[in-house]
Design a protein around this motif. Structure first.
Motif, short mmCIF file in Angstrom:
data_model
loop_
_atom_site.label_atom_id
_atom_site.label_comp_id
_atom_site.label_asym_id
_atom_site.label_seq_id
_atom_site.Cartn_x
_atom_site.Cartn_y
_atom_site.Cartn_z
N GLY A 177 -1.83 -58.68 26.96
CA GLY A 177 -1.84 -58.24 25.58
C GLY A 177 -2.22 -59.36 24.62
N VAL A 178 -1.87 -59.18 23.36
CA VAL A 178 -2.32 -60.12 22.34
C VAL A 178 -1.74 -61.52 22.52
CG1 VAL A 178 -2.89 -58.40 20.61
CG2 VAL A 178 -0.53 -59.25 20.76
N TRP A 179 -0.49 -61.60 23.00
CA TRP A 179 0.07 -62.94 23.23
C TRP A 179 -0.77 -63.69 24.27
CZ3 TRP A 179 3.19 -66.17 20.83
CH2 TRP A 179 3.60 -67.32 21.52
N ASP A 180 -1.18 -62.98 25.28
CA ASP A 180 -2.02 -63.60 26.32
C ASP A 180 -3.35 -64.05 25.73
OD1 ASP A 180 -0.15 -63.01 28.50
OD2 ASP A 180 -0.65 -60.94 28.00
N GLY A 181 -3.89 -63.21 24.84
CA GLY A 181 -5.15 -63.58 24.20
C GLY A 181 -4.97 -64.80 23.31
N TYR A 182 -3.85 -64.86 22.62
CA TYR A 182 -3.56 -65.99 21.74
C TYR A 182 -3.35 -67.28 22.55
CZ TYR A 182 -0.44 -69.12 19.17
OH TYR A 182 0.16 -70.23 18.63
N ALA A 183 -2.54 -67.19 23.59
CA ALA A 183 -2.27 -68.38 24.41
C ALA A 183 -3.56 -68.93 25.00
CB ALA A 183 -1.27 -68.04 25.52
N ALA A 184 -4.41 -68.03 25.48
CA ALA A 184 -5.69 -68.48 26.04
C ALA A 184 -6.53 -69.17 24.98
CB ALA A 184 -6.43 -67.29 26.64
N GLN B 220 -9.44 -87.30 25.61
CA GLN B 220 -7.99 -87.48 25.78
C GLN B 220 -7.31 -86.20 26.27
OE1 GLN B 220 -6.55 -90.58 25.20
NE2 GLN B 220 -8.73 -91.03 25.09
N ARG B 221 -6.13 -86.40 26.81
CA ARG B 221 -5.24 -85.30 27.16
C ARG B 221 -4.71 -84.70 25.86
NH1 ARG B 221 0.35 -85.22 27.71
NH2 ARG B 221 1.23 -83.77 29.24
N VAL B 222 -4.79 -83.39 25.72
CA VAL B 222 -4.38 -82.72 24.50
C VAL B 222 -3.24 -81.75 24.81
CG1 VAL B 222 -5.11 -81.19 22.62
CG2 VAL B 222 -6.70 -82.90 23.52
N GLU B 223 -2.17 -81.85 24.06
CA GLU B 223 -1.04 -80.96 24.31
C GLU B 223 -1.23 -79.64 23.56
OE1 GLU B 223 2.72 -82.92 23.98
OE2 GLU B 223 2.17 -84.31 25.59
N VAL B 224 -0.62 -78.61 24.09
CA VAL B 224 -0.75 -77.28 23.51
C VAL B 224 0.62 -76.82 23.02
CG1 VAL B 224 -1.39 -74.89 23.96
CG2 VAL B 224 -2.56 -76.74 25.19
N ASP B 225 0.69 -76.42 21.76
CA ASP B 225 1.96 -75.92 21.24
C ASP B 225 1.74 -74.51 20.69
OD1 ASP B 225 4.37 -75.38 20.11
OD2 ASP B 225 4.26 -76.95 18.57
N LEU B 226 2.32 -73.53 21.35
CA LEU B 226 2.07 -72.15 20.97
C LEU B 226 2.94 -71.67 19.81
CD1 LEU B 226 1.74 -70.45 24.47
CD2 LEU B 226 -0.09 -71.14 22.92
N GLY B 227 4.00 -72.41 19.52
CA GLY B 227 4.95 -71.92 18.51
C GLY B 227 5.78 -70.79 19.08
N ALA B 228 6.63 -70.25 18.25
CA ALA B 228 7.54 -69.19 18.72
C ALA B 228 6.79 -67.86 18.85
CB ALA B 228 8.70 -69.05 17.75
N ARG B 229 7.21 -67.07 19.80
CA ARG B 229 6.62 -65.75 19.99
C ARG B 229 7.32 -64.77 19.07
NH1 ARG B 229 5.21 -63.15 25.84
NH2 ARG B 229 4.42 -61.17 25.04
N PRO B 230 6.59 -64.07 18.24
CA PRO B 230 7.23 -63.15 17.29
C PRO B 230 7.91 -61.98 18.02
CG PRO B 230 4.81 -63.10 17.02
CD PRO B 230 5.11 -64.00 18.18
N VAL C 12 -1.52 -61.37 16.76
CA VAL C 12 -0.19 -61.30 17.37
C VAL C 12 0.83 -60.86 16.33
CG1 VAL C 12 1.70 -62.71 18.32
CG2 VAL C 12 -0.65 -63.02 19.16
N GLU C 13 0.73 -61.48 15.16
CA GLU C 13 1.72 -61.18 14.13
C GLU C 13 1.55 -59.77 13.56
OE1 GLU C 13 1.30 -64.67 11.78
OE2 GLU C 13 2.49 -65.84 13.24
N LYS C 14 0.32 -59.39 13.41
CA LYS C 14 0.04 -58.04 12.90
C LYS C 14 0.61 -56.98 13.86
CE LYS C 14 -2.11 -55.16 10.10
NZ LYS C 14 -1.83 -55.09 8.67
N GLU C 15 0.35 -57.16 15.14
CA GLU C 15 0.83 -56.18 16.12
C GLU C 15 2.36 -56.17 16.14
OE1 GLU C 15 -0.85 -55.09 20.45
OE2 GLU C 15 0.94 -56.33 20.50
N ALA C 16 2.95 -57.37 16.01
CA ALA C 16 4.42 -57.47 16.00
C ALA C 16 4.99 -56.69 14.83
CB ALA C 16 4.86 -58.93 15.95
N GLU C 17 4.32 -56.78 13.69
CA GLU C 17 4.76 -56.01 12.52
C GLU C 17 4.76 -54.51 12.80
OE1 GLU C 17 2.31 -56.84 9.09
OE2 GLU C 17 2.55 -59.00 9.45
N LEU C 18 3.71 -54.07 13.50
CA LEU C 18 3.59 -52.64 13.80
C LEU C 18 4.70 -52.17 14.73
CD1 LEU C 18 -0.27 -52.31 14.28
CD2 LEU C 18 1.10 -51.54 12.32
N GLY C 19 5.21 -53.12 15.52
CA GLY C 19 6.35 -52.78 16.36
C GLY C 19 6.01 -52.11 17.67
N ARG C 20 4.74 -51.94 17.94
CA ARG C 20 4.40 -51.40 19.26
C ARG C 20 3.03 -51.93 19.67
NH1 ARG C 20 1.35 -46.21 19.32
NH2 ARG C 20 0.37 -46.07 17.27
#
Lengths: 352, 352, 352, 352
Positions: A320-327, A342-352, A129-137
């Motif tokens: 896209g990659v964010w969807d792949g990351y979230a999954a 146990q119930r486990v919470e999911v924290d995705l962090g900020a989207r770049p 996700v971060e790599k693609e964000a760096e590329l800007g497209r």
């Protein structure tokens, strides 16, 4: 169309502005069952695509498949990515290789259609996700083909329309006849439930914030050590409750079914279709044999839409990659829940 | 409620005004399969009825059935009709005996529920119509039990509502697993299609004015000499076209299905219902085995409604002698059409 | 037939040996909507029953209903229980009165058909279980009418047959159009889910050993303070996982649906049935309006089977006090789980 | 694959041996609704096809469509046929022009996909059959797209398998929302029933030997002078009886449904599919709007298979001129029957 997690494929507009004369030269990396199917798809069904090479660590298989389609065999996938005669890549190698290959493709600036999972951990997916964000497209589309299935599209439209009010439940069932040898309880989450995870995100337009997994008694048809079936309960941001029956040794047929329960109405997709017979055996029909039969048309459309996007220069028309990351993040939480109960919470962090 | 050809059974109002304390003492004439079933119904299910006697020319059978239910065996049906301890009669003897028995019952002034056909010819049925008209009050209900089936009642209501405009077609199928020995091509009309004839009259509220019968190739499962299946085309007064597939050696199951096509809508009844399973054999359900399974509840309601009517003094709550006569006339025309291959018109004459 | 938690009603054999001439004189205690419906049933549909009295703390209502059916009004339910002209009792008063009334009936030695819940707590239900055990013979049937529904009986038979292997999941949905005023989150469990609890015990022949309740976002149609829908997860002795969507303010229709997932097959009951239409509005059918429409035939059969059992001297043909107690215990655990958010185990103790 | 009247399209083998690099340059003659749809199909969906020109007597329309797709406008269809830059032709002009255009294409030796009807009379169709026979190789495929529909293919396979014994009936319904202005009673046969005629020949592998048409009362929604609905009864060589309800002013939706009744089993295709909803309006789904929605995938496959055949040099993969001729002959008999009210026999003569 962006890498937004919830693009609605819009069949009639996607091809505006692309270069009609350009054929996209595609290499398929990984030609196991899935990759061979995609090679055939590109060679015979996808308008605007030209299958030019296949690549697999299994040299004999690579050569055989290359010969079948009359294309080049490239034994090193990295060489295929680098090859100047290759415009775009389909990655259908085992999941653990995805991170390296996708990153190489990003560096090469080449569009990728990567089979799910994007990678096998949230951390590695996040790196992409971060790599693609760096590329800007956008360059990477993830192979969640269900988003191209008519039923899922209709259900999503129904939810978006607001006609039935807010969604309250999604009841899902995902059933498979058998599993390959050595299939593990974790893979049930990573390889099968991952589709439900993306479907829920696609349908609701929401992130999943918590997961818990319950393992009931296992079927005697499950291989030793595999917890099958499992019951996965997910919660979305707005409080939609999702339950998934995942059962992959039913001994017959393939079935993927989703039922929406909303405030003012309900809807079901994935129901039995096709010819209905009656005879001494009773009345009824057949159950789709496997995912290729059930989602064949969705794969075809996914590939066509991806090639159209590549020709149009947008590179991605779907998840896209964010969807792949979230999954990946939700599935990792599921694996943890399966272990702890146990119930486990999911924290995705900020989207770049 | 009159002997009108199209009463709509109205479950909640029928019992007004009857004498709650009176039990109607009923004798069942003819205790073959059908008669035994009715005897059981009266003995155990019909509120307000008391089974008091059974009668059949087969002495041994009469005695056995009488013993089973703890009631009197009366070997001569005429004696049963005359018996002062018998208030009402169910006639389930072979069709050729109906004329005589019904006329005797009319003379005795006793209510009758007569299994279809009322009689085996329009002439003899007409005689009963006239006899009952002379008496000035209804005494005879004819056993067209489908009028008490929920599906037929819903379809009739839909037509009556006018919501879908005028009816244009009724597509009917009537399928049976096998026929008894020596079943003839004419009986197909007289014993099986007769139900469709009454159903069409009930549903549309119209008389049938013409019939033609086409015999396609026969199934190899049909006994020698039996034309099975047949295709019966009927026209009603207003021009509704009715087609009936009658097929009585399907080798499995019992199916009665009707589809209405009207100007602004369609409707189907008789669809598959009940538990739906899926397994290695596919998905589906079972087909009703026979008419008892398919129309059991309709028979139960028919009997209850008839006993209620007898207790209330109206004697008939459902199809009467005119309906029996009209059905006989249409069936006779059908038999003629089967022989000649021509369209045969039906003329009922004036209603007395 | 015993008070075993899982009798399979067997329609054809139940009436052996009863006294045909004896009419069971029944009083209905509580003549709200439910009790009036039962009074009508006994007065007009149940062979062998004679409605002789109605009783309700609402004097005016008692008098009106008594007049409607031409029977005695007994204003004090305890007097009705003691009345020598009353042979058997239907208890349809509010749940909190059940304990006292059932115990009085047990002391009077009179058969009772008690609407669910048997009582409102496991402790009070347990007291009845013990009281009946002291008496040494069954007197109390509990009104879990679903056991008399064809679909549930077919599903139970399928499970018992072993044809599909061991059951793994039961997916249940229970939907209602609206709730009465002041309906609480606990009542959802005690009044609605209680039916699912008994159904699961009936279908699997197993006790439920643990419950957890999850409340997703509530529908905006739910009254202030009511958690609706809820999601109830139960586990049986052998590890069958049961999930129940309970949603009682859908704003339309009544739907009760159960899906079995077993090792080698699946089955569904409660599917849409009846006439199917098509018009400008699309194709489809109507949804049953309420429980009376959905389970009317089951109630009718329940009452007939109960009266047959009373006449036969066995007093009970269906779920008994142990079933009522077990349901109360599971529901109490569910209420606790709703409060704590935790999985709550159920311990029934020894059966006397 | 030959011009045999009953080829079963076999998706996986058809492309063997074709020249992968050859793009078939196609001109579409007639760009009304149908032709425009085909132009779009060739331009965007059909692998191996290149849309190069459109032609229509309506000059403005030709220019507009040509501009839309970026291809040549050729105002004279004959010029398009003769054009050396055009390899193959799709004929979607009005039926009366087909004879001349197809004959010209045959003379030019160019493959043709001709929309149904092949021509508007048996005589003219026969002329094309003979012309093609003289040429000694197939060039003309007729646009009976239903042969490429999954349902029809499954039904045909079922019949061919012999599993259900000999077919006895085909019950067909063909319903359309509305008709274009000036649609005549004859066109109902020539434009609509013609599809059923070909379907029956495809499904049974038999010729139709007799037809009769019955016109029931017309719907009030039918334009003045149009007999709608009609009921068409056909007989095949072996005695299969076919009935067709043709009803083209239902005011809503498009429905094509076929039910096979064979000696040992039945089967239905064309049933409702897709998402099923429930809400205050009831449960159900939507009806396909028109033939494009219902048969879109069949058209797509038809075109792909045709282009594949052209590339492979067989030119035809589906129904050929004999099929077009047989359909024309049966439809002509139907028109005669509609006028005379009589059963009309069909004599195709010898196949060249």
């Amino acid at each position: 169309m962006s890498t937004s997690s919830n693009p609605t494929p819009s069949p009639d507009t996607a091809r505006e502005g692309y270069d009609r004369d350009r054929q996209v030269r595609v290499a398929v990396l990984g030609v196991g069952m899935m990759g061979q199917d995609h090679a055939r798809r590109l060679a015979t069904l996808t308008v605007g695509a030209e299958l030019v090479a296949v690549s697999d660590v299994d040299v004999a298989r690579t050569d055989a498949v290359a010969a079948e389609f009359g294309v080049r065999a490239i034994h090193d996938p990295k060489a295929a990515i680098a090859d100047p005669e290759v415009d775009a890549l389909v990655i259908a190698t085992p999941g653990f290789t995805h991170e390296e290959l996708v990153l190489l493709a990003l560096e090469a600036g080449k569009p990728v259609l990567c089979e799910k999972p994007l990678t096998t951990s949230p951390e590695t997916s996040r790196r992409i996700v971060e790599k693609e964000a760096e590329l800007g497209r956008p360059l990477v589309q993830v192979g969640f083909m269900r988003r191209f299935d008519t039923g899922y599209q209709q259900l999503r439209s129904l939810i978006e329309s607001g006609e039935y009010g807010a969604p309250l439940f999604l009841h899902c069932a995902h059933r498979n006849a058998t599993t390959p040898p050595n299939f593990s309880s974790e893979q049930l989450m990573l390889d099968s439930v991952v589709h439900e995870v993306d479907s829920v995100r696609f349908l609701t337009g929401e992130e999943i914030v918590a997961v818990r997994v319950i393992a009931p008694r296992s079927t005697t048809a499950a291989p030793e050590g595999l917890l099958d079936p499992q019951f996965v309960i997910m919660e979305t941001e707005s409080g939609v409750l999702v339950d998934v029956e995942i059962f992959v040794n039913t001994t017959f047929g393939y079935e993927v079914r989703t039922e929406l329960v909303a405030e003012k109405g309900q809807a079901r997709i994935g129901l039995h279709e096709g010819i209905v017979t009656q005879s001494a055996a009773g009345w009824g029909g057949s159950i789709t044999k496997d995912f290729k039969e059930r989602f064949g048309a969705a794969y075809d459309l996914e590939f066509q839409r991806w090639i159209d996007a590549v020709r149009a220069g947008t590179n991605v028309d779907g998840p896209g990659v964010w969807d792949g990351y979230a999954a990946a993040a939700v599935c990792a939480a599921g694996v943890e829940s399966l272990k702890t109960g146990q119930r486990v919470e999911v924290d995705l962090g900020a989207r770049p």
